[in-house]
Design a protein around this motif. Structure first.
Motif, PDB file in Angstrom:
ATOM      1  N   ILE A   5    -130.318  60.581  10.395  1.00 45.80           N
ATOM      2  CA  ILE A   5    -131.688  60.384  10.872  1.00 45.80           C
ATOM      3  C   ILE A   5    -131.919  58.916  11.189  1.00 45.80           C
ATOM      4  O   ILE A   5    -132.522  58.581  12.214  1.00 45.80           O
ATOM      5  CB  ILE A   5    -132.706  60.892   9.832  1.00 45.80           C
ATOM      6  CG1 ILE A   5    -132.604  62.416   9.706  1.00 45.80           C
ATOM      7  CG2 ILE A   5    -134.121  60.477  10.210  1.00 45.80           C
ATOM      8  CD1 ILE A   5    -133.438  63.006   8.602  1.00 45.80           C
ATOM      9  N   ILE A   6    -131.407  58.041  10.350  1.00 50.72           N
ATOM     10  CA  ILE A   6    -131.564  56.603  10.578  1.00 50.72           C
ATOM     11  C   ILE A   6    -130.835  56.191  11.844  1.00 50.72           C
ATOM     12  O   ILE A   6    -131.381  55.467  12.700  1.00 50.72           O
ATOM     13  CB  ILE A   6    -131.062  55.801   9.360  1.00 50.72           C
ATOM     14  CG1 ILE A   6    -131.953  56.095   8.157  1.00 50.72           C
ATOM     15  CG2 ILE A   6    -131.016  54.308   9.667  1.00 50.72           C
ATOM     16  CD1 ILE A   6    -131.428  55.562   6.846  1.00 50.72           C
ATOM     17  N   LYS A   7    -129.587  56.670  12.031  1.00 50.99           N
ATOM     18  CA  LYS A   7    -128.815  56.326  13.236  1.00 50.99           C
ATOM     19  C   LYS A   7    -129.501  56.855  14.495  1.00 50.99           C
ATOM     20  O   LYS A   7    -129.553  56.166  15.510  1.00 50.99           O
ATOM     21  CB  LYS A   7    -127.395  56.871  13.132  1.00 50.99           C
ATOM     22  CG  LYS A   7    -126.547  56.132  12.122  1.00 50.99           C
ATOM     23  CD  LYS A   7    -125.065  56.458  12.273  1.00 50.99           C
ATOM     24  CE  LYS A   7    -124.710  57.773  11.640  1.00 50.99           C
ATOM     25  NZ  LYS A   7    -123.260  58.032  11.629  1.00 50.99           N
ATOM     26  N   ALA A   8    -130.042  58.075  14.429  1.00 47.99           N
ATOM     27  CA  ALA A   8    -130.727  58.647  15.586  1.00 47.99           C
ATOM     28  C   ALA A   8    -131.991  57.862  15.912  1.00 47.99           C
ATOM     29  O   ALA A   8    -132.281  57.588  17.084  1.00 47.99           O
ATOM     30  CB  ALA A   8    -131.063  60.115  15.326  1.00 47.99           C
ATOM     31  N   ALA A   9    -132.742  57.473  14.889  1.00 42.59           N
ATOM     32  CA  ALA A   9    -133.975  56.714  15.116  1.00 42.59           C
ATOM     33  C   ALA A   9    -133.678  55.344  15.715  1.00 42.59           C
ATOM     34  O   ALA A   9    -134.362  54.896  16.648  1.00 42.59           O
ATOM     35  CB  ALA A   9    -134.745  56.564  13.811  1.00 42.59           C
ATOM     36  N   PRO A  89    -134.464  60.464  23.365  1.00 41.09           N
ATOM     37  CA  PRO A  89    -133.500  61.467  22.897  1.00 41.09           C
ATOM     38  C   PRO A  89    -132.053  61.141  23.273  1.00 41.09           C
ATOM     39  O   PRO A  89    -131.135  61.391  22.493  1.00 41.09           O
ATOM     40  CB  PRO A  89    -133.956  62.755  23.596  1.00 41.09           C
ATOM     41  CG  PRO A  89    -135.403  62.536  23.875  1.00 41.09           C
ATOM     42  CD  PRO A  89    -135.549  61.066  24.152  1.00 41.09           C
ATOM     43  N   VAL A  90    -131.850  60.568  24.471  1.00 38.97           N
ATOM     44  CA  VAL A  90    -130.488  60.191  24.867  1.00 38.97           C
ATOM     45  C   VAL A  90    -129.954  59.126  23.907  1.00 38.97           C
ATOM     46  O   VAL A  90    -128.815  59.197  23.442  1.00 38.97           O
ATOM     47  CB  VAL A  90    -130.451  59.697  26.331  1.00 38.97           C
ATOM     48  CG1 VAL A  90    -129.096  59.096  26.667  1.00 38.97           C
ATOM     49  CG2 VAL A  90    -130.780  60.832  27.282  1.00 38.97           C
ATOM     50  N   GLY A  91    -130.785  58.128  23.602  1.00 37.24           N
ATOM     51  CA  GLY A  91    -130.383  57.091  22.660  1.00 37.24           C
ATOM     52  C   GLY A  91    -130.128  57.648  21.270  1.00 37.24           C
ATOM     53  O   GLY A  91    -129.220  57.204  20.569  1.00 37.24           O
ATOM     54  N   ALA A  92    -130.924  58.622  20.869  1.00 32.33           N
ATOM     55  CA  ALA A  92    -130.720  59.247  19.560  1.00 32.33           C
ATOM     56  C   ALA A  92    -129.356  59.958  19.506  1.00 32.33           C
ATOM     57  O   ALA A  92    -128.646  59.843  18.503  1.00 32.33           O
ATOM     58  CB  ALA A  92    -131.850  60.240  19.277  1.00 32.33           C
ATOM     59  N   LEU A  93    -128.999  60.644  20.572  1.00 36.87           N
ATOM     60  CA  LEU A  93    -127.690  61.306  20.614  1.00 36.87           C
ATOM     61  C   LEU A  93    -126.560  60.281  20.557  1.00 36.87           C
ATOM     62  O   LEU A  93    -125.553  60.493  19.885  1.00 36.87           O
ATOM     63  CB  LEU A  93    -127.578  62.167  21.869  1.00 36.87           C
ATOM     64  CG  LEU A  93    -128.438  63.425  21.887  1.00 36.87           C
ATOM     65  CD1 LEU A  93    -128.359  64.094  23.254  1.00 36.87           C
ATOM     66  CD2 LEU A  93    -128.000  64.379  20.802  1.00 36.87           C
ATOM     67  N   ILE A  94    -126.727  59.181  21.274  1.00 38.01           N
ATOM     68  CA  ILE A  94    -125.710  58.130  21.246  1.00 38.01           C
ATOM     69  C   ILE A  94    -125.631  57.531  19.844  1.00 38.01           C
ATOM     70  O   ILE A  94    -124.550  57.275  19.322  1.00 38.01           O
ATOM     71  CB  ILE A  94    -126.017  57.056  22.298  1.00 38.01           C
ATOM     72  CG1 ILE A  94    -125.833  57.650  23.707  1.00 38.01           C
ATOM     73  CG2 ILE A  94    -125.113  55.826  22.116  1.00 38.01           C
ATOM     74  CD1 ILE A  94    -126.357  56.782  24.822  1.00 38.01           C
ATOM     75  N   LYS A  97    -123.477  59.302  17.408  1.00 37.29           N
ATOM     76  CA  LYS A  97    -122.030  59.200  17.631  1.00 37.29           C
ATOM     77  C   LYS A  97    -121.441  57.923  17.044  1.00 37.29           C
ATOM     78  O   LYS A  97    -120.232  57.789  16.936  1.00 37.29           O
ATOM     79  CB  LYS A  97    -121.716  59.253  19.127  1.00 37.29           C
ATOM     80  CG  LYS A  97    -122.154  60.535  19.797  1.00 37.29           C
ATOM     81  CD  LYS A  97    -121.415  61.715  19.231  1.00 37.29           C
ATOM     82  CE  LYS A  97    -121.846  62.998  19.934  1.00 37.29           C
ATOM     83  NZ  LYS A  97    -121.297  64.171  19.305  1.00 37.29           N
ATOM     84  N   ILE A  98    -122.297  56.960  16.680  1.00 35.93           N
ATOM     85  CA  ILE A  98    -121.816  55.699  16.120  1.00 35.93           C
ATOM     86  C   ILE A  98    -121.405  55.930  14.675  1.00 35.93           C
ATOM     87  O   ILE A  98    -122.185  56.488  13.884  1.00 35.93           O
ATOM     88  CB  ILE A  98    -122.898  54.614  16.237  1.00 35.93           C
ATOM     89  CG1 ILE A  98    -123.184  54.311  17.702  1.00 35.93           C
ATOM     90  CG2 ILE A  98    -122.472  53.344  15.503  1.00 35.93           C
ATOM     91  CD1 ILE A  98    -124.360  53.390  17.925  1.00 35.93           C
TER      92      ILE A  98
END
Length: 99
Positions: A5-9, A89-94, A97-98
């Protein structure tokens, strides 16, 4: 808290921020400025092609007219919301993946 959740945010926030800053900068670099279309620029070539296609004028609502509006006045609130709606949302998906 879940690390995903943190990475997606973080990914969503960064992508939205970059898009909101980069879009007006790119439009300006193309030659769409507050003072008008810069001579010899990509914008000038686009305007020339649009004018030729429309019998001498640039149609209201065309891509050239919209980009010039952005260059002159910046992004509207609706455009900012649209960019955030797509880029978040695109940034959250990226971000997910990190590692």
């Amino acid at each position: 808290m879940n690390p995903n959740i943190i990475k997606a945010a973080i990914g969503g926030g960064v992508a939205t921020g970059v898009a909101l800053v980069a879009a007006p900068l790119i439009v300006g670099a193309m030659g769409f400025t507050a003072a008008g279309i810069s001579a010899g620029s990509i914008a000038a070539k686009m305007m020339s092609a649009a004018a030729i296609a429309n019998g001498g004028g640039v149609a209201a609502g065309s891509i050239v007219a919209v980009l010039q509006s952005i260059g002159a006045a910046g992004l509207s609130f609706v455009a900012k919301v649209g960019l955030a709606f797509v880029c978040g949302p695109v940034g959250a998906l990226i971000g997910l993946k990190i590692p």
